[in-house]
Write an enzyme that holds these catalytic residues in place. Structure first.
Site: not given
Length: 160
Positions: A143, A156
């Site tokens: 991402s 994350y």
């Protein structure tokens, strides 16, 4: 590129990006193993739909991506069902948002296990077969957080 006679495992593929990846691989002729959590009836509808729409084999594994032994069993299921795992897509991922000082330790461990360690465990299980056949592809989704951090997403960002 045709993937006829190839087989793929896509983690985190019962919905969203993972399901779209699994469907795209099936559209190119690959047999697919989908994985993830969700409503069993909805998952079965997606699995059966892939087979009907694309004329490939599709199986489901509910392997928990925090459990290395279940990940190995998922890869073994695909190898037994399809004869090989030619393509592995590490897509499973979860998120939790919190300031680091309030971030629950169990959430940190769960995110690192699913977003990072599960990729290692899946690769560890799939690579021997790929090497023995002299062919394989491994794709790991990331991402923007692999490039730039975000506040309150410490686990994350660390995993990406």
């Amino acid at each position: 590129m045709s993937l006829k006679s190839k087989s793929a495992v896509v983690t985190g593929s019962t919905s969203g990006i993972g399901l779209a990846i699994a469907r795209a691989l099936a559209q190119e002729g690959a047999n697919v193993l989908i994985n993830g959590f969700g409503d069993p009836a909805a998952i079965e509808k997606e699995r059966a739909g892939i087979e009907a729409e694309f004329g490939v084999k599709a199986v489901y594994s509910g392997a928990d991506m925090t459990k290395p032994e279940q990940i190995a069993e998922m890869i073994a299921l695909a190898e037994t069902t399809f004869g090989a795992v030619d393509v592995l897509v590490n897509n499973a991922g979860i998120q939790f948002v919190s300031p680091v000082e309030d971030f629950p330790t169990e959430k940190w461990d769960q995110i690192i296990a699913i977003n990072l360690s599960s990729a290692f465990h899946a690769i560890h299980a799939a690579v021997p077969g790929m090497k023995s056949r002299g062919w394989g592809r491994i794709i790991s989704t990331a991402s923007a957080h692999s490039l730039v951090g975000s506040p309150y997403k410490s686990a994350y960002v660390a995993a990406k």
